[in-house]
Design an enzyme around this catalytic site. Structure first.
Site, PDB file in Angstrom:
ATOM      1  N   ASP A 133       0.798  -1.151   0.092  1.00  0.00           N
ATOM      2  CA  ASP A 133       0.171   0.104   0.107  1.00  0.00           C
ATOM      3  C   ASP A 133       0.855   1.308  -0.080  1.00  0.00           C
ATOM      4  O   ASP A 133       2.030   1.067   0.549  1.00  0.00           O
ATOM      5  CB  ASP A 133      -0.940  -0.014   1.212  1.00  0.00           C
ATOM      6  N   PRO A 134       0.446   2.394  -0.455  1.00  0.00           N
ATOM      7  CA  PRO A 134       1.254   3.721  -0.570  1.00  0.00           C
ATOM      8  C   PRO A 134       1.712   3.931   0.746  1.00  0.00           C
ATOM      9  O   PRO A 134       2.945   4.438   0.869  1.00  0.00           O
ATOM     10  CB  PRO A 134       0.267   4.626  -1.057  1.00  0.00           C
TER      11      PRO A 134
END
Length: 301
Positions: free
Chosen positions: A47-48
């Protein structure tokens, strides 16, 4: 005539210590530019806001990506107790709260129910496809989905630290397709206190360790230099979980052309997936059958 890819024919693995605030795809693109490589991909999206191991494959190493994706991975993450969010992490909106705060013994007892073969429902904000569309796109549009549970193997899940009543540090080793955010959400529900992931770090993935990773600042500083090329690991590292068989010189051309050929093996079961090497270099991956390798993937010299 097919259009030729731009960039160098360079193959191998680079371990990146991904920072927060950037997508995995963006990291792949920066690595590809830094090497001036004609092909690149990653083994397992982060995930970012997650950090840690992001293994980037270049060139022929991209053919070994599935074996890293399928390998065990380890995560260290902090969960925030007392709050549930719509994204199951700190980026989302708080949708439920609780004043309940379980003690360490209660957390450890609950964690036992998440070890082994479990079924896990992905977060609403996830990349799974629903009717041909990513779940996160539907979630952003305000649509609530009934996502199907998916199997996950959890090798280990333990309480590593308890900084305060509102937070717990967990460490998890699991197989392919695990959502740490779902673990936090479901654990909060079992404990009756609600929870979400505050921060997440992947500390290893298959043979790759975060401590061996290059930062993006380091990558930029030595981009397109021999020093960066020297950081590249051989593509064979991505085959660590497969049995290696030896390929005699007379079998090399046949295997690279996709044809079955004799190999030298010991203790390999009929039909087992293996990889063949010659002079330490990977020639092909395939099924071992009665002294021959039947290739399913071949590597260009």
């Amino acid at each position: 005539m097919a259009r030729r890819r731009k960039g160098r024919d360079i193959s191998g693995w680079l371990v990146v210590d991904k920072p927060a605030g950037i997508t995995s795809t963006t990291v792949v693109n920066r690595v590809r530019w830094a090497f001036d490589a004609n092909k690149a991909g990653h083994a397992g999206t982060l995930d970012p806001e997650a950090t840690g191991v992001l293994a980037i494959a270049l060139g022929e190493a991209t053919k070994t990506v599935p074996y890293i994706t399928d390998a065990l991975k380890a995560y260290e993450f902090i969960i925030r107790l007392g709050q549930a969010t719509n994204t199951d992490d700190a980026e989302g909106e708080v949708i439920a709260t609780s004043d309940t705060r379980p003690d360490d013994a209660a957390i450890k007892s609950a964690l036992a129910g998440f070890i082994g073969d479990i079924m896990q429902v992905p977060p609403q904000f996830s990349a799974v496809k629903v009717d041909g569309e990513r779940a996160y796109a539907k979630a952003r549009a305000g649509e609530e989905m009934d996502l199907a549970a998916r199997p996950l193997w959890v090798e280990e899940l333990l309480l590593a630290d308890r900084p305060d009543a509102d937070h717990a540090v967990l460490e998890m080793t699991c197989g392919k397709g695990g959502y740490v955010r779902s673990i936090a959400r479901d654990l909060g529900d079992v404990l009756g206190c609600k929870a979400h992931v505050r921060s997440l770090r992947r500390i290893w993935s298959g043979p790759f360790q975060a401590t061996d990773g290059i930062t993006l600042d380091q990558l930029d500083a030595i981009a397109r230099t021999p020093e960066l090329d020297a950081r590249l690991l051989p593509l064979e590292v991505g085959l660590a979980d497969l049995v290696e068989v030896r390929c005699p010189a007379e079998s090399v051309a046949r295997l690279r052309n996709g044809n079955p050929a004799p190999v030298i093996a010991s203790g390999v079961d009929y039909g087992e997936e293996v990889w063949a090497s010659h002079g330490g270099k990977a020639i092909a991956i395939g099924s071992y059958r009665g002294g021959e390798l039947h290739p399913t993937r071949v590597f260009v010299a």
